[in-house]
Motif scaffolding. Structure first.
Motif, PDB file in Angstrom:
ATOM      1  N   ILE A   1       0.734  -1.164  -0.147  1.00 12.81           N
ATOM      2  CA  ILE A   1      -0.216   0.090  -0.005  1.00 12.81           C
ATOM      3  C   ILE A   1       0.953   1.261   0.003  1.00 12.81           C
ATOM      4  CG2 ILE A   1      -1.662   1.191   1.314  1.00 12.81           C
ATOM      5  CD1 ILE A   1      -2.784  -1.257   2.339  1.00 12.81           C
ATOM      6  N   VAL A   2       1.884   1.189   0.666  1.00 14.50           N
ATOM      7  CA  VAL A   2       2.923   2.357   0.763  1.00 14.50           C
ATOM      8  C   VAL A   2       3.398   2.832  -0.720  1.00 14.50           C
ATOM      9  CG1 VAL A   2       4.909   3.296   1.591  1.00 14.50           C
ATOM     10  CG2 VAL A   2       3.164   2.305   3.219  1.00 14.50           C
ATOM     11  N   MET A   3       3.881   1.598  -1.240  1.00  9.95           N
ATOM     12  CA  MET A   3       4.427   1.656  -2.687  1.00  9.95           C
ATOM     13  C   MET A   3       3.591   1.920  -3.552  1.00  9.95           C
ATOM     14  SD  MET A   3       7.555  -1.152  -2.587  1.00  9.95           S
ATOM     15  CE  MET A   3       6.048  -2.571  -3.089  1.00  9.95           C
ATOM     16  N   PHE A   4       2.307   1.777  -3.306  1.00 10.78           N
ATOM     17  CA  PHE A   4       1.181   1.935  -4.365  1.00 10.78           C
ATOM     18  C   PHE A   4       0.899   3.586  -4.405  1.00 10.78           C
ATOM     19  CE2 PHE A   4      -3.288   3.043  -5.226  1.00 10.78           C
ATOM     20  CZ  PHE A   4      -3.406   2.502  -6.508  1.00 10.78           C
ATOM     21  N   PHE A   5       1.128   4.162  -3.277  1.00 14.99           N
ATOM     22  CA  PHE A   5       1.176   5.730  -3.289  1.00 14.99           C
ATOM     23  C   PHE A   5       2.220   6.517  -3.534  1.00 14.99           C
ATOM     24  CE2 PHE A   5      -2.962   4.365  -1.230  1.00 14.99           C
ATOM     25  CZ  PHE A   5      -3.746   4.963  -1.744  1.00 14.99           C
ATOM     26  N   ALA A   6       3.639   5.738  -3.247  1.00 15.63           N
ATOM     27  CA  ALA A   6       4.803   6.459  -3.462  1.00 15.63           C
ATOM     28  C   ALA A   6       4.819   6.902  -4.762  1.00 15.63           C
ATOM     29  CB  ALA A   6       6.021   5.294  -2.946  1.00 15.63           C
ATOM     30  N   PRO A   7       5.796   8.097  -4.806  1.00 13.79           N
ATOM     31  CA  PRO A   7       6.218   8.765  -6.099  1.00 13.79           C
ATOM     32  C   PRO A   7       6.972   7.808  -6.847  1.00 13.79           C
ATOM     33  CG  PRO A   7       7.404   9.836  -4.232  1.00 13.79           C
ATOM     34  CD  PRO A   7       6.203   8.882  -3.667  1.00 13.79           C
ATOM     35  N   SER A   8       7.361   8.297  -8.106  1.00 13.65           N
ATOM     36  CA  SER A   8       8.514   7.311  -8.777  1.00 13.65           C
ATOM     37  C   SER A   8       9.841   7.409  -8.092  1.00 13.65           C
ATOM     38  CB  SER A   8       8.617   8.005 -10.416  1.00 13.65           C
ATOM     39  OG  SER A   8       9.238   9.313 -10.141  1.00 13.65           O
ATOM     40  N   CYS A   9      10.748   6.504  -8.446  1.00 15.02           N
ATOM     41  CA  CYS A   9      12.074   6.502  -7.866  1.00 15.02           C
ATOM     42  C   CYS A   9      12.786   7.849  -8.034  1.00 15.02           C
ATOM     43  CB  CYS A   9      12.781   5.347  -8.402  1.00 15.02           C
ATOM     44  SG  CYS A   9      12.274   3.949  -7.901  1.00 15.02           S
ATOM     45  N   ARG A  10      12.723   8.286  -9.085  1.00 15.23           N
ATOM     46  CA  ARG A  10      13.468   9.501  -9.422  1.00 15.23           C
ATOM     47  C   ARG A  10      12.823  10.791  -8.335  1.00 15.23           C
ATOM     48  NH1 ARG A  10      12.526  14.040 -12.416  1.00 15.23           N
ATOM     49  NH2 ARG A  10      10.941  13.100 -13.194  1.00 15.23           N
ATOM     50  N   ILE A  11      11.762  10.946  -8.278  1.00 14.95           N
ATOM     51  CA  ILE A  11      10.896  11.919  -7.490  1.00 14.95           C
ATOM     52  C   ILE A  11      11.253  11.658  -6.063  1.00 14.95           C
ATOM     53  CG2 ILE A  11       8.879  13.036  -6.864  1.00 14.95           C
ATOM     54  CD1 ILE A  11       9.752  13.653  -9.667  1.00 14.95           C
ATOM     55  N   ALA A  12      10.938  10.423  -5.421  1.00 13.68           N
ATOM     56  CA  ALA A  12      11.464   9.919  -4.069  1.00 13.68           C
ATOM     57  C   ALA A  12      12.605  10.538  -3.952  1.00 13.68           C
ATOM     58  CB  ALA A  12      10.945   8.310  -4.113  1.00 13.68           C
ATOM     59  N   ARG A  13      13.666   9.977  -4.743  1.00 12.22           N
ATOM     60  CA  ARG A  13      15.248  10.291  -4.330  1.00 12.22           C
ATOM     61  C   ARG A  13      15.370  11.865  -4.223  1.00 12.22           C
ATOM     62  NH1 ARG A  13      16.782   6.532  -7.120  1.00 12.22           N
ATOM     63  NH2 ARG A  13      16.623   7.801  -9.123  1.00 12.22           N
ATOM     64  N   ASP A  14      14.669  12.594  -5.495  1.00  8.50           N
ATOM     65  CA  ASP A  14      15.126  14.038  -5.364  1.00  8.50           C
ATOM     66  C   ASP A  14      14.169  14.779  -4.435  1.00  8.50           C
ATOM     67  OD1 ASP A  14      16.463  13.549  -7.648  1.00  8.50           O
ATOM     68  OD2 ASP A  14      14.996  14.320  -9.110  1.00  8.50           O
TER      69      ASP A  14
ATOM     70  N   TRP B   1      11.753  11.621  -0.285  1.00  7.35           N
ATOM     71  CA  TRP B   1      10.348  11.180   0.324  1.00  7.35           C
ATOM     72  C   TRP B   1      10.690  10.001   1.203  1.00  7.35           C
ATOM     73  CZ3 TRP B   1       8.340   6.394  -0.105  1.00  7.35           C
ATOM     74  CH2 TRP B   1       6.996   6.215   0.354  1.00  7.35           C
ATOM     75  N   SER B   2      10.112  10.163   2.213  1.00  5.74           N
ATOM     76  CA  SER B   2       9.857   9.014   3.238  1.00  5.74           C
ATOM     77  C   SER B   2       8.642   8.957   4.009  1.00  5.74           C
ATOM     78  CB  SER B   2      11.170   9.233   4.285  1.00  5.74           C
ATOM     79  OG  SER B   2      10.780  10.237   5.323  1.00  5.74           O
ATOM     80  N   VAL B   3       8.409   7.643   4.493  1.00  7.06           N
ATOM     81  CA  VAL B   3       7.162   7.510   5.257  1.00  7.06           C
ATOM     82  C   VAL B   3       7.727   6.688   6.506  1.00  7.06           C
ATOM     83  CG1 VAL B   3       4.827   6.039   5.552  1.00  7.06           C
ATOM     84  CG2 VAL B   3       5.480   7.308   3.291  1.00  7.06           C
ATOM     85  N   LEU B   4       7.280   6.996   7.793  1.00  7.55           N
ATOM     86  CA  LEU B   4       7.734   6.445   9.114  1.00  7.55           C
ATOM     87  C   LEU B   4       9.268   6.462   8.961  1.00  7.55           C
ATOM     88  CD1 LEU B   4       4.935   3.959   9.474  1.00  7.55           C
ATOM     89  CD2 LEU B   4       4.912   6.083  10.449  1.00  7.55           C
ATOM     90  N   GLY B   5       9.901   7.530   8.392  1.00  3.97           N
ATOM     91  CA  GLY B   5      11.264   7.280   8.461  1.00  3.97           C
ATOM     92  C   GLY B   5      12.095   6.464   7.329  1.00  3.97           C
ATOM     93  N   PHE B   6      11.203   5.682   6.509  1.00  2.00           N
ATOM     94  CA  PHE B   6      11.941   4.933   5.475  1.00  2.00           C
ATOM     95  C   PHE B   6      11.955   5.448   4.234  1.00  2.00           C
ATOM     96  CE2 PHE B   6      10.234   1.971   8.992  1.00  2.00           C
ATOM     97  CZ  PHE B   6      11.664   1.777   9.548  1.00  2.00           C
ATOM     98  N   ASP B   7      12.808   5.343   3.442  1.00  2.69           N
ATOM     99  CA  ASP B   7      12.893   5.858   2.158  1.00  2.69           C
ATOM    100  C   ASP B   7      12.435   4.751   1.168  1.00  2.69           C
ATOM    101  OD1 ASP B   7      14.638   4.044   1.398  1.00  2.69           O
ATOM    102  OD2 ASP B   7      16.153   5.890   1.477  1.00  2.69           O
ATOM    103  N   LYS B   8      12.012   5.264  -0.173  1.00  5.34           N
ATOM    104  CA  LYS B   8      11.211   4.283  -1.020  1.00  5.34           C
ATOM    105  C   LYS B   8      12.280   2.952  -1.134  1.00  5.34           C
ATOM    106  CE  LYS B   8       9.047   3.615  -5.195  1.00  5.34           C
ATOM    107  NZ  LYS B   8       8.141   4.300  -6.367  1.00  5.34           N
ATOM    108  N   ASP B   9      13.425   2.844  -1.256  1.00  8.10           N
ATOM    109  CA  ASP B   9      14.180   1.838  -1.462  1.00  8.10           C
ATOM    110  C   ASP B   9      14.124   0.945  -0.390  1.00  8.10           C
ATOM    111  OD1 ASP B   9      15.263   2.752  -4.023  1.00  8.10           O
ATOM    112  OD2 ASP B   9      16.831   3.939  -3.365  1.00  8.10           O
ATOM    113  N   GLN B  10      13.900   1.521   1.163  1.00 14.07           N
ATOM    114  CA  GLN B  10      13.836   0.606   2.061  1.00 14.07           C
ATOM    115  C   GLN B  10      12.295   0.247   2.069  1.00 14.07           C
ATOM    116  OE1 GLN B  10      14.844   3.910   4.597  1.00 14.07           O
ATOM    117  NE2 GLN B  10      16.706   2.635   5.460  1.00 14.07           N
TER     118      GLN B  10
END
Length: 161
Positions: free
Chosen positions: A31-44, A47-56
């Motif tokens: 569910i978190v990944m469903f709403f997560a932005p693209s990798c480039r946007i998340a990295r730029d 972006w994080s949820v509960l202190g974890f970035d998209k890669d985590q």
């Protein structure tokens, strides 16, 4: 039952609990990944949820998926007799596809076909997801995935008709 006859570690119970916990955590990370932005946007944007970035979140999802699959294999092994009984006719006690199996199979085939062939509501959900990512809380057109370009091309073609 005396303490000496009791199993110290019940593998069947362990596997059942592991299937349940890994499923719940796999669903949450999905569910978190469903709403997560693209990798480039998340990295730029860091972006994080509960202190974890998209890669985590992705790595966590992958590992809980692996745990779920492996535990499910053992769960099937430990519960093979019960599973086979679901294939048995209540009347003849012979092998038969019961209505529950056929209904589950048909539902899975509908989900698969609806997703692959982009039939509503499956296509609607994916378009909504891309719209949310593009125009989400921050606005600004971030998170444009594959469907966003397809959707815009469809709009352009409908204007030229």
């Amino acid at each position: 039952m005396t303490e000496t006859k009791r199993k110290i570690f019940n593998q069947r119970a362990f596997v059942s609990v592991l299937v349940g916990i890994s499923f719940i955590l796999m669903a949450i990370t999905g569910i978190v990944m469903f709403f997560a932005p693209s990798c480039r946007i998340a990295r730029d944007t860091s972006w994080s949820v509960l202190g974890f970035d998209k890669d985590q979140w992705v790595a966590t999802h992958v590992w809980f998926s692996i745990a779920f699959v492996i535990a499910s294999i053992f769960h099937i092994y430990f519960n093979w007799t019960a599973l086979i009984n679901y294939f048995e006719s209540k009347i003849t006690k012979a092998f038969a596809f019961r209505a529950e199996w056929i209904a589950a199979l048909v539902l899975c085939l509908l989900l698969f076909a609806g997703t692959i062939f982009e039939i509503a509501p499956f296509s609607t959900l994916m378009t909504w997801k891309e719209t949310f990512k593009r125009e989400g809380p921050g606005g600004g057109g971030h998170g444009r995935g594959k469907r966003a370009g397809v959707h815009e091309e469809e709009q352009k073609q409908s204007l030229h008709r």
